[in-house]
Design a protein around this motif. Structure first.
Motif, mmCIF file in Angstrom:
data_model
loop_
_atom_site.group_PDB
_atom_site.id
_atom_site.type_symbol
_atom_site.label_atom_id
_atom_site.label_comp_id
_atom_site.label_asym_id
_atom_site.label_seq_id
_atom_site.Cartn_x
_atom_site.Cartn_y
_atom_site.Cartn_z
ATOM 1 N N ALA A 1 0.828 -1.207 0.000
ATOM 2 C CA ALA A 1 0.000 0.000 0.000
ATOM 3 C C ALA A 1 0.864 1.260 0.000
ATOM 4 O O ALA A 1 0.546 2.238 -0.680
ATOM 5 C CB ALA A 1 -0.928 0.002 1.214
ATOM 6 N N LEU A 2 1.970 1.241 0.733
ATOM 7 C CA LEU A 2 2.871 2.394 0.744
ATOM 8 C C LEU A 2 3.502 2.631 -0.626
ATOM 9 O O LEU A 2 3.611 3.775 -1.078
ATOM 10 C CB LEU A 2 3.955 2.213 1.801
ATOM 11 N N ILE A 3 3.897 1.567 -1.284
ATOM 12 C CA ILE A 3 4.499 1.706 -2.611
ATOM 13 C C ILE A 3 3.472 2.226 -3.611
ATOM 14 O O ILE A 3 3.763 3.126 -4.408
ATOM 15 C CB ILE A 3 5.114 0.365 -3.066
ATOM 16 N N VAL B 1 1.172 6.753 -6.812
ATOM 17 C CA VAL B 1 0.027 7.632 -7.076
ATOM 18 C C VAL B 1 0.408 9.082 -6.791
ATOM 19 O O VAL B 1 0.097 9.991 -7.575
ATOM 20 C CB VAL B 1 -1.205 7.199 -6.251
ATOM 21 N N ALA B 2 1.103 9.327 -5.682
ATOM 22 C CA ALA B 2 1.528 10.683 -5.338
ATOM 23 C C ALA B 2 2.475 11.240 -6.408
ATOM 24 O O ALA B 2 2.354 12.408 -6.803
ATOM 25 C CB ALA B 2 2.203 10.698 -3.968
ATOM 26 N N LEU B 3 3.395 10.417 -6.895
ATOM 27 C CA LEU B 3 4.298 10.863 -7.954
ATOM 28 C C LEU B 3 3.544 11.155 -9.244
ATOM 29 O O LEU B 3 3.847 12.131 -9.939
ATOM 30 C CB LEU B 3 5.390 9.819 -8.207
ATOM 31 N N ALA B 4 2.546 10.347 -9.570
ATOM 32 C CA ALA B 4 1.750 10.578 -10.781
ATOM 33 C C ALA B 4 0.949 11.870 -10.660
ATOM 34 O O ALA B 4 0.879 12.658 -11.612
ATOM 35 C CB ALA B 4 0.826 9.390 -11.031
ATOM 36 N N VAL B 5 0.367 12.113 -9.495
ATOM 37 C CA VAL B 5 -0.400 13.343 -9.282
ATOM 38 C C VAL B 5 0.518 14.549 -9.358
ATOM 39 O O VAL B 5 0.214 15.543 -10.030
ATOM 40 C CB VAL B 5 -1.153 13.295 -7.924
ATOM 41 N N TRP B 6 1.653 14.473 -8.692
ATOM 42 C CA TRP B 6 2.601 15.580 -8.728
ATOM 43 C C TRP B 6 3.097 15.833 -10.154
ATOM 44 O O TRP B 6 3.175 16.981 -10.600
ATOM 45 C CB TRP B 6 3.781 15.303 -7.807
#
Length: 121
Positions: free
Chosen positions: A98-100, A105-110
């Motif tokens: 889940a952390l990975i 997801v955070a990198l894709a959003v950023w």
């Protein structure tokens, strides 16, 4: 041979956590285990011939040396425990997964936000 290598790596990981193992042996063992499971190689695999030499020479040599550094009674107990764990099947670490996924997801959003701002100028 690959099955034996995987079994030895699991036993080495278990031995690393044992308090009876000397500090130098712990440090060397965790470096070998981390390198064996790491996706980053000393010599990248895309380099012809040399890229696979680390997988064929460095990892088995590191395992051999680490096994010689570990106390024999600790290693025997850890091998038995490793076989027991392998008999139960693969364990799933849902928290790490889940952390990975959250990181990706955070990198894709950023990245999307960055591209949107860059194109909006």
């Amino acid at each position: 041979m690959a099955k034996k290598l995987k079994s030895n790596l699991l036993a080495m990981y278990l031995a690393y956590r044992d308090p009876r193992v000397p500090l130098f042996a712990k440090a060397f063992t965790i470096c070998v285990v981390a390198y064996a499971f790491s996706p980053i190689d000393l010599i990248p695999d895309f380099i012809p011939v040399l890229g696979y030499l680390d997988d064929l020479i460095i990892v088995p040599l590191g395992v051999y040396i680490a096994l010689k550094l570990l106390p024999q009674e600790v290693l025997e107990q850890c091998r038995a425990r490793a076989e027991e764990l392998r008999g139960r099947g693969k364990q799933k670490n849902w928290i790490a997964g889940a952390l990975i996924i959250a990181l990706w997801v955070a990198l894709a959003v950023w990245g999307s936000w960055y591209v949107y701002r860059w194109l909006g100028r």
